[in-house]
Design a protein around this motif. Structure first.
Motif, short mmCIF file in Angstrom:
data_model
loop_
_atom_site.label_atom_id
_atom_site.label_comp_id
_atom_site.label_asym_id
_atom_site.label_seq_id
_atom_site.Cartn_x
_atom_site.Cartn_y
_atom_site.Cartn_z
N ARG A 258 -5.65 37.68 59.70
CA ARG A 258 -5.54 39.12 59.91
C ARG A 258 -4.12 39.57 59.65
NH1 ARG A 258 -9.85 41.22 62.57
NH2 ARG A 258 -8.98 43.20 61.87
N TRP A 259 -3.20 38.93 60.29
CA TRP A 259 -1.79 39.28 60.12
C TRP A 259 -1.05 38.03 59.68
CZ3 TRP A 259 -0.95 44.28 60.35
CH2 TRP A 259 -1.81 45.09 61.11
N PRO A 260 -0.82 37.88 58.39
CA PRO A 260 -0.15 36.64 57.96
C PRO A 260 1.32 36.61 58.37
CG PRO A 260 -1.12 37.85 56.10
CD PRO A 260 -1.13 38.75 57.28
N THR A 261 1.62 35.87 59.44
CA THR A 261 3.01 35.62 59.80
C THR A 261 3.11 34.11 60.03
OG1 THR A 261 2.63 35.72 62.16
CG2 THR A 261 3.14 37.79 61.07
N LEU A 262 4.33 33.63 60.20
CA LEU A 262 4.49 32.19 60.35
C LEU A 262 3.72 31.64 61.55
CD1 LEU A 262 8.22 31.66 59.42
CD2 LEU A 262 6.20 31.39 58.01
N ILE A 289 -1.00 39.79 50.77
CA ILE A 289 0.38 40.22 51.02
C ILE A 289 1.05 40.52 49.68
CG2 ILE A 289 0.74 39.03 53.21
CD1 ILE A 289 1.95 36.71 51.69
N ASN A 290 1.98 41.46 49.72
CA ASN A 290 2.65 41.81 48.47
C ASN A 290 3.92 40.97 48.28
OD1 ASN A 290 4.49 42.90 50.22
ND2 ASN A 290 4.01 45.03 49.74
N THR A 292 7.12 41.70 48.52
CA THR A 292 8.18 41.77 49.54
C THR A 292 7.82 40.96 50.78
OG1 THR A 292 7.40 44.06 49.48
CG2 THR A 292 9.77 43.72 49.57
N THR A 293 6.57 41.08 51.21
CA THR A 293 6.17 40.32 52.40
C THR A 293 6.27 38.82 52.13
OG1 THR A 293 4.63 42.09 52.86
CG2 THR A 293 4.36 40.08 54.13
N ARG A 296 9.76 37.83 52.48
CA ARG A 296 10.12 37.79 53.90
C ARG A 296 9.62 36.52 54.56
NH1 ARG A 296 8.50 43.61 54.40
NH2 ARG A 296 10.44 44.66 53.92
N LEU A 297 8.38 36.16 54.24
CA LEU A 297 7.81 34.95 54.85
C LEU A 297 8.58 33.71 54.43
CD1 LEU A 297 3.98 35.63 54.61
CD2 LEU A 297 5.24 35.09 56.67
N ALA A 300 11.89 33.72 56.31
CA ALA A 300 11.71 33.36 57.73
C ALA A 300 11.41 31.87 57.85
CB ALA A 300 10.58 34.17 58.34
N ALA A 303 14.57 30.07 57.49
CA ALA A 303 15.42 30.31 58.67
C ALA A 303 15.00 29.40 59.82
CB ALA A 303 15.33 31.76 59.10
N ARG B 17 15.10 33.97 68.41
CA ARG B 17 15.24 34.61 67.11
C ARG B 17 13.89 34.72 66.41
NH1 ARG B 17 18.87 34.05 62.10
NH2 ARG B 17 17.37 34.81 60.62
N ASP B 21 12.04 37.49 63.85
CA ASP B 21 11.60 37.07 62.51
C ASP B 21 10.14 37.45 62.30
OD1 ASP B 21 13.75 35.98 61.17
OD2 ASP B 21 13.57 34.04 62.17
N GLU B 22 9.33 37.15 63.32
CA GLU B 22 7.90 37.47 63.24
C GLU B 22 7.69 38.96 63.09
OE1 GLU B 22 5.89 34.39 62.79
OE2 GLU B 22 4.59 35.56 64.10
N VAL B 25 8.34 40.41 59.77
CA VAL B 25 7.29 40.17 58.76
C VAL B 25 6.06 41.02 59.08
CG1 VAL B 25 5.79 38.41 57.77
CG2 VAL B 25 8.12 37.82 58.37
N LEU B 26 5.79 41.18 60.37
CA LEU B 26 4.55 41.86 60.80
C LEU B 26 4.57 43.35 60.55
CD1 LEU B 26 3.36 40.60 64.28
CD2 LEU B 26 1.97 41.02 62.28
N GLN B 29 3.81 44.90 57.29
CA GLN B 29 2.39 44.72 56.91
C GLN B 29 1.50 45.81 57.49
OE1 GLN B 29 0.71 40.79 57.44
NE2 GLN B 29 2.68 39.84 57.08
N GLN B 32 1.74 48.61 55.16
CA GLN B 32 0.98 48.35 53.93
C GLN B 32 -0.51 48.57 54.16
OE1 GLN B 32 2.24 44.35 53.14
NE2 GLN B 32 4.35 45.07 52.92
N LYS B 33 -0.99 48.06 55.28
CA LYS B 33 -2.43 48.21 55.58
C LYS B 33 -2.78 49.67 55.75
CE LYS B 33 -3.92 43.84 57.45
NZ LYS B 33 -4.47 43.08 58.55
N GLU B 158 6.18 50.85 53.09
CA GLU B 158 7.26 50.14 53.79
C GLU B 158 7.93 51.10 54.76
OE1 GLU B 158 9.06 46.95 53.39
OE2 GLU B 158 7.13 46.32 52.57
#
Lengths: 400, 225
Positions: A258-262, A289-290, A292-293, A296-297, A300, A303, B17, B21-22, B25-26, B29, B32-33, B158
């Motif tokens: 649903r929400w692609p994050t790490l 995801i585009n 830019t995302t 970012r991934l 991160a 990092a 941190r 970071d999360e 990224v979130l 999105q 975008q959605k 964005e």
């Protein structure tokens, strides 16, 4: 007049020397000849004398007939597909190629007494790799899943899946960190072969390597050697796309993201058994995801220091190939061939042989079970028993 | 006076941190959605309204999905909306999407802020009006402010900026605001030094004093005017 052992296979000597990673001079010293001799033997200009030949067999631990038997040559020359980093040396590739050829040799010899699983691998008929589209790759990946009855769920064991489809696999160490795997369609038995390199990889990466090699087998069955050399990057990216489509089918994988994050991707790692990096890549391919995302991934990810190794990487066991090992064990257990006979037949240096067959170390050196002749105690007849046993004498109770 | 560094130090000591970071990224999105959904749904009517609603809902939804940080979903007061609250160490974090050009201002501009606060109060009641609550719980409130681009702006996928702000206890201003990039940078800059962060009680008292001083200055200016 040429003297020496007739039928000596110069090519095999070179393969052996490269596998052991020794120079001609070093080998010359071990055998007690001049390095010039070794070079001549390897080029086939000269063949070794009987005593030098014996010495060679001892140094490498191979059987005599292995150095004498002619290698099977097929008319068609199919390319070997390598998954390796750009900086992998030609030497590493040669080594990997030789190992795979040896595996083919082993499998060929075993197939004389064993019936392997029939090859059931859907593959493209296309010989021009430039026209293979992403849609086609996705279609082939789902065709494979369909052919093998895998549905759309995560695959528990990729190597086993490949073996069930008739692909012969092995996992071995090469001593080169930049090499991941190599695959080839063997023309002789029309069977695909996969070699996974176990040097640096973890369980998760090895799974992806296996799926990547499957990609070459499925997509590039008819791609020629020339095409492979000129379009290396394209072929690699196609195999990559296939691997991720095969491991993470769009329809089911998308539902879970649903929400692609790490953090969310990491939570899916134990279920899908793929790295977070592969999942990010898949999300990008599927356009969830585009650009830019994605950047970012990746940022991160680095990092968090995951470039060197992701969390849970060590939690997954290596998938161990079993087909060849099972074949060997079957022959031994059914007393078709003894361990020593098999060793003699397959000929390769012991450690290499055991690792190519995915057998435990020392399997071939275990003693063959000696023939125990059944012996039983002779049964006595009832009469004998009756007379031989001393009867108990009952005493009369004394009168008081 | 509470310095920006002091508050940032405090945040760093309380929050990992990886949380930021999360979020970094979130949140994009969600935009975008929202942009994509609105594009698919609306053909004849202007998209701003629905897009705004979607952005708010999706930002809350995304926060609620950050299971690693134990999100709590709360109803606003007055009722009608929900927002997500995250308790990280001695900090409470909520997020709000701010309409374009509504910037977070310092106390000097409190009059303008009043209208802004009123516009936000329907969805962010607790952090503005629930001040007594905050103080008794001994927590410092941090607000993630997502700046939406102007409706005329071509790229709606964005946010213009994501800011981190620490509002006054009485909700009438902000002690600190900085961009996400700035905050993340401070994490990497201070990795080696790791100074001892200020105690919550000390920081809170300092913040309160600063608020009172600001109030007095403000009042003086008003009487002068």
């Amino acid at each position: 007049m040429r003297t020496g052992v007739a039928g000596f296979q110069s090519e095999r000597l070179k393969q052996l020397r490269l596998t052991f990673g020794i120079t001609q001079t070093a080998l010359a010293e071990m055998v007690g000849r001049a390095s010039g001799n070794i070079s001549k033997w390897e080029n086939g200009v000269q063949v070794p004398e009987a005593d030098a030949f014996q010495r060679l067999c001892e140094v490498f631990g191979v059987s005599e007939n292995w150095l004498l038997e002619e290698q099977i040559v097929t008319n068609e020359d199919t390319p070997f597909f390598f998954r390796s980093q750009v900086s992998a040396t030609a030497n590493a590739r040669e080594l990997a190629e030789v190992r795979l050829e040896w595996l083919q040799d082993i499998s060929y010899k075993l197939q004389e007494s064993l019936e392997f699983v029939a090859v059931n691998v859907p593959h493209l008929e296309e010989s021009n790799c430039l026209v293979i589209s992403d849609e086609e790759i996705e279609r082939m990946a789902s065709e494979c899943r369909q052919a093998w009855g895998l549905g759309t769920a995560p695959i528990p064991n990729v190597v086993q899946t490949l073996e069930n489809a008739g692909i012969v696999c092995t996992r071995t160490t090469l001593g080169h960190l930049k090499m991941d795997g190599v695959s080839n369609w063997h023309e002789l038995d029309q069977r695909p072969y996969v070699l996974l390199v176990a040097d640096k990889a973890n369980g998760i990466r090895n799974r992806f390597d296996a799926a990547h090699e499957l990609g070459h087998i499925v997509l590039h069955r008819h791609v020629s050697k020339e095409q492979y050399e000129s379009n290396y990057d394209l072929l690699e990216s196609q195999a990559h796309r296939f691997a991720s489509a095969f491991l993470m089918p769009a329809e089911s994988f998308l539902r879970e993201i649903r929400w692609p994050t790490l953090d969310t991707l990491l939570a899916l790692k134990p279920r899908w058994k793929v790295s977070v990096a592969a999942m990010v890549r898949r999300c990008k391919d599927l356009e969830i995801i585009n650009e830019t995302t994605t950047t970012r991934l990746w940022k991160a990810r680095s990092a968090r220091g995951w470039v060197k190794g992701e969390p849970m990487d060590a939690d997954f066991d290596f998938e161990r190939p079993q087909l060849i090992a099972r074949g060997v064990k079957m022959l031994v257990e059914h007393k078709v061939l003894s361990r020593s006979q098999l060793r003699q037949l397959l000929g390769l240096p012991l450690p290499t042989l055991e690792s190519l067959c995915s057998l435990d170390k020392g399997y071939f050196t275990l003693p063959d079970q000696s023939q125990v002749i059944d012996m039983q105690l002779r049964k006595r007849t009832a009469r004998d028993t009756f007379f031989s046993e001393a009867a108990e004498v009952l005493g009369f109770p004394s009168k008081k | 006076m509470v310095t920006k560094e002091e508050i940032q130090d405090f945040i760093r000591a309380q929050v990992d941190r990886e949380f930021f970071d999360e979020l970094g990224v979130l949140i994009p999105q969600t935009f975008q959605k929202a942009a994509k959904e609105v594009e698919d749904l609306l053909i004849h009517t202007p998209p701003e309204d629905l897009r705004g609603h979607l952005r708010h809902s999706l930002v809350q939804e995304a926060l609620a999905g950050m299971k690693r940080w134990n999100p709590i979903i709360k109803a606003t007061d007055p009722k009608g909306h929900n927002y997500v609250l995250l308790e990280l160490g001695k900090m409470r974090v909520t997020a709000v999407v701010l309409p374009w050009q509504k910037e977070i201002r310092t106390a000097k501009h409190r009059n303008e802020l009043k209208t802004l606060n009123e516009s936000l109060s329907s969805i962010q009641m607790d952090w503005i009006d629930g001040l007594k609550h905050t103080v008794t719980e001994q927590l410092i409130h941090a607000l993630v402010v997502v700046h939406a681009p102007s409706p005329r702006f071509a790229d709606q996928s964005e946010p213009v900026a994501i800011m981190m702000a620490v509002p006054y206890f009485n909700g009438n201003g902000f002690h600190m605001d900085c961009t996400f990039e700035e905050l993340l940078q401070s994490y990497s800059d201070n990795q080696a030094t790791d100074p001892k962060p200020i105690e919550l009680v000390k920081l809170r008292d300092k913040m309160r004093r600063a608020e009172i001083v600001e109030d007095q200055i403000d009042d003086e200016q008003k009487t002068k005017g």
